[in-house]
Write a protein that holds these residues in place. Structure first.
Motif, PDB file in Angstrom:
ATOM      1  N   GLU A  35       9.159  -1.729  41.249  1.00  0.00           N
ATOM      2  CA  GLU A  35       9.772  -0.299  41.997  1.00  0.00           C
ATOM      3  C   GLU A  35      10.956  -0.963  42.436  1.00  0.00           C
ATOM      4  OE1 GLU A  35       7.568   1.725  45.149  1.00  0.00           O
ATOM      5  OE2 GLU A  35       5.246   1.219  44.334  1.00  0.00           O
ATOM      6  N   CYS A  36      11.566  -1.731  42.666  1.00  0.00           N
ATOM      7  CA  CYS A  36      12.600  -1.724  42.985  1.00  0.00           C
ATOM      8  C   CYS A  36      13.915  -2.290  41.933  1.00  0.00           C
ATOM      9  CB  CYS A  36      12.902  -3.359  43.989  1.00  0.00           C
ATOM     10  SG  CYS A  36      14.457  -3.221  44.103  1.00  0.00           S
ATOM     11  N   ALA A  37      12.751  -2.540  41.131  1.00  0.00           N
ATOM     12  CA  ALA A  37      14.188  -3.322  39.759  1.00  0.00           C
ATOM     13  C   ALA A  37      14.259  -1.718  38.754  1.00  0.00           C
ATOM     14  CB  ALA A  37      12.749  -4.062  38.711  1.00  0.00           C
ATOM     15  N   SER A  38      13.066  -0.855  38.789  1.00  0.00           N
ATOM     16  CA  SER A  38      13.018   0.586  38.205  1.00  0.00           C
ATOM     17  C   SER A  38      14.326   0.944  38.787  1.00  0.00           C
ATOM     18  CB  SER A  38      12.053   0.564  38.511  1.00  0.00           C
ATOM     19  OG  SER A  38      11.502   1.801  39.280  1.00  0.00           O
ATOM     20  N   GLN A  39      14.488   0.921  40.106  1.00  0.00           N
ATOM     21  CA  GLN A  39      15.296   1.314  40.636  1.00  0.00           C
ATOM     22  C   GLN A  39      17.047   1.164  40.279  1.00  0.00           C
ATOM     23  OE1 GLN A  39      14.935   2.607  45.161  1.00  0.00           O
ATOM     24  NE2 GLN A  39      13.173   3.686  44.187  1.00  0.00           N
ATOM     25  N   HIS A  40      16.741  -0.122  40.569  1.00  0.00           N
ATOM     26  CA  HIS A  40      18.314  -0.472  40.109  1.00  0.00           C
ATOM     27  C   HIS A  40      18.267  -1.009  39.048  1.00  0.00           C
ATOM     28  CE1 HIS A  40      17.641  -0.704  44.678  1.00  0.00           C
ATOM     29  NE2 HIS A  40      18.576  -0.804  44.722  1.00  0.00           N
ATOM     30  N   GLY A  60      27.072 -10.824  43.726  1.00  0.00           N
ATOM     31  CA  GLY A  60      27.314 -12.486  43.550  1.00  0.00           C
ATOM     32  C   GLY A  60      26.170 -13.302  43.786  1.00  0.00           C
ATOM     33  N   GLU A  61      25.316 -12.222  43.571  1.00  0.00           N
ATOM     34  CA  GLU A  61      23.597 -12.566  44.029  1.00  0.00           C
ATOM     35  C   GLU A  61      22.972 -12.927  42.285  1.00  0.00           C
ATOM     36  OE1 GLU A  61      19.105 -12.048  46.771  1.00  0.00           O
ATOM     37  OE2 GLU A  61      21.350 -11.599  46.810  1.00  0.00           O
ATOM     38  N   TYR A  62      22.604 -13.873  41.834  1.00  0.00           N
ATOM     39  CA  TYR A  62      21.920 -13.715  40.885  1.00  0.00           C
ATOM     40  C   TYR A  62      20.884 -12.685  40.148  1.00  0.00           C
ATOM     41  CZ  TYR A  62      19.878 -15.805  36.137  1.00  0.00           C
ATOM     42  OH  TYR A  62      19.358 -16.057  35.092  1.00  0.00           O
ATOM     43  N   ARG A  63      20.597 -11.837  39.766  1.00  0.00           N
ATOM     44  CA  ARG A  63      19.525 -11.537  39.639  1.00  0.00           C
ATOM     45  C   ARG A  63      18.579 -11.711  38.228  1.00  0.00           C
ATOM     46  NH1 ARG A  63      20.358  -4.724  39.249  1.00  0.00           N
ATOM     47  NH2 ARG A  63      18.104  -4.927  39.138  1.00  0.00           N
ATOM     48  N   THR A  77      18.678  -8.920  48.978  1.00  0.00           N
ATOM     49  CA  THR A  77      19.537  -8.263  49.481  1.00  0.00           C
ATOM     50  C   THR A  77      19.154  -6.786  49.373  1.00  0.00           C
ATOM     51  OG1 THR A  77      22.063  -8.382  48.053  1.00  0.00           O
ATOM     52  CG2 THR A  77      21.154  -9.565  50.132  1.00  0.00           C
ATOM     53  N   GLN A  78      18.729  -6.165  47.742  1.00  0.00           N
ATOM     54  CA  GLN A  78      18.332  -5.264  47.052  1.00  0.00           C
ATOM     55  C   GLN A  78      16.826  -5.181  47.579  1.00  0.00           C
ATOM     56  OE1 GLN A  78      19.061  -5.843  43.189  1.00  0.00           O
ATOM     57  NE2 GLN A  78      21.063  -4.343  43.320  1.00  0.00           N
ATOM     58  N   TYR A  79      15.719  -6.202  47.059  1.00  0.00           N
ATOM     59  CA  TYR A  79      15.031  -6.017  47.624  1.00  0.00           C
ATOM     60  C   TYR A  79      14.451  -5.700  49.107  1.00  0.00           C
ATOM     61  CZ  TYR A  79       9.507  -7.226  47.775  1.00  0.00           C
ATOM     62  OH  TYR A  79       8.163  -6.721  47.666  1.00  0.00           O
ATOM     63  N   ALA A  80      14.969  -6.422  49.819  1.00  0.00           N
ATOM     64  CA  ALA A  80      15.535  -6.535  51.758  1.00  0.00           C
ATOM     65  C   ALA A  80      15.608  -4.731  51.765  1.00  0.00           C
ATOM     66  CB  ALA A  80      15.845  -6.982  52.591  1.00  0.00           C
ATOM     67  N   GLU A  81      16.335  -4.399  51.615  1.00  0.00           N
ATOM     68  CA  GLU A  81      16.834  -2.504  51.583  1.00  0.00           C
ATOM     69  C   GLU A  81      16.192  -1.994  50.945  1.00  0.00           C
ATOM     70  OE1 GLU A  81      21.158  -2.855  49.693  1.00  0.00           O
ATOM     71  OE2 GLU A  81      21.470  -4.181  51.040  1.00  0.00           O
ATOM     72  N   TYR A  82      15.315  -2.786  50.316  1.00  0.00           N
ATOM     73  CA  TYR A  82      14.781  -1.584  49.631  1.00  0.00           C
ATOM     74  C   TYR A  82      13.455  -0.454  50.305  1.00  0.00           C
ATOM     75  CZ  TYR A  82      10.511   0.627  46.890  1.00  0.00           C
ATOM     76  OH  TYR A  82       9.150   1.213  46.326  1.00  0.00           O
ATOM     77  N   ALA A  99       5.175 -11.921  57.829  1.00  0.00           N
ATOM     78  CA  ALA A  99       5.233 -12.866  56.691  1.00  0.00           C
ATOM     79  C   ALA A  99       6.001 -12.990  55.912  1.00  0.00           C
ATOM     80  CB  ALA A  99       4.084 -14.218  56.879  1.00  0.00           C
ATOM     81  N   GLY A 100       7.275 -13.750  55.240  1.00  0.00           N
ATOM     82  CA  GLY A 100       7.991 -13.563  54.210  1.00  0.00           C
ATOM     83  C   GLY A 100       8.817 -12.591  53.797  1.00  0.00           C
ATOM     84  N   LEU A 101       8.335 -11.780  55.332  1.00  0.00           N
ATOM     85  CA  LEU A 101       8.914 -10.012  53.961  1.00  0.00           C
ATOM     86  C   LEU A 101      10.863 -10.635  54.496  1.00  0.00           C
ATOM     87  CD1 LEU A 101       9.030  -7.053  54.132  1.00  0.00           C
ATOM     88  CD2 LEU A 101       9.177  -6.957  56.815  1.00  0.00           C
ATOM     89  N   PRO A 102      11.429 -10.355  53.428  1.00  0.00           N
ATOM     90  CA  PRO A 102      12.515 -10.087  53.146  1.00  0.00           C
ATOM     91  C   PRO A 102      13.312  -9.455  54.445  1.00  0.00           C
ATOM     92  CG  PRO A 102      11.954 -10.192  51.212  1.00  0.00           C
ATOM     93  CD  PRO A 102      10.850  -9.421  52.400  1.00  0.00           C
ATOM     94  N   GLN A 103      13.924  -9.545  55.230  1.00  0.00           N
ATOM     95  CA  GLN A 103      15.100  -9.038  56.146  1.00  0.00           C
ATOM     96  C   GLN A 103      15.910  -8.099  55.714  1.00  0.00           C
ATOM     97  OE1 GLN A 103      14.089  -8.166  59.120  1.00  0.00           O
ATOM     98  NE2 GLN A 103      12.009  -9.423  58.716  1.00  0.00           N
TER      99      GLN A 103
END
Length: 110
Positions: A35-40, A60-63, A77-82, A99-103
């Protein structure tokens, strides 16, 4: 001795259930990432040449490498914001213990 055999039998029975629970958690997390990839989505003005590789970066972050017909994954960073803006029920089903949830990145104080 019988206690050891009983505990070993219980562990052997519990292992497939634990694996099934872990794979279900991964499926929920993969759905959120999709879902995040489809939004970005990444868009290019011209199609790639036959011998051209397109690497996608976000701040600057490799996708990943852009290939036609396949979405490029979100950067961390995009995934954490999503996840911060996504439905909390979906996020909790994917990461029940967080646990393992990106901040998301902290905003710099001015």
């Amino acid at each position: 001795m019988t206690r050891i055999l009983i505990s070993a039998a219980l562990l052997a029975l519990a292992a497939p259930m634990a694996h099934a629970a872990a794979s279900a958690e991964n499926a929920d997390a993969k759905a959120l990432r999709a879902e995040c990839a489809s939004q970005h989505a990444v868009r290019f003005e011209q199609p790639a040449a036959a011998n051209e590789y397109r690497f996608v970066y976000n701040r600057g972050e490799y996708r990943g490498e852009a290939t036609s017909g396949h979405p490029v994954a979100c950067a961390q960073t995009q995934y954490a914001e999503y996840l911060a803006s996504a439905d909390p029920v979906k996020v909790m089903s994917a990461y029940p213990t967080a646990a393992g949830l990106p901040q998301p990145a902290k905003k710099a104080a001015k």
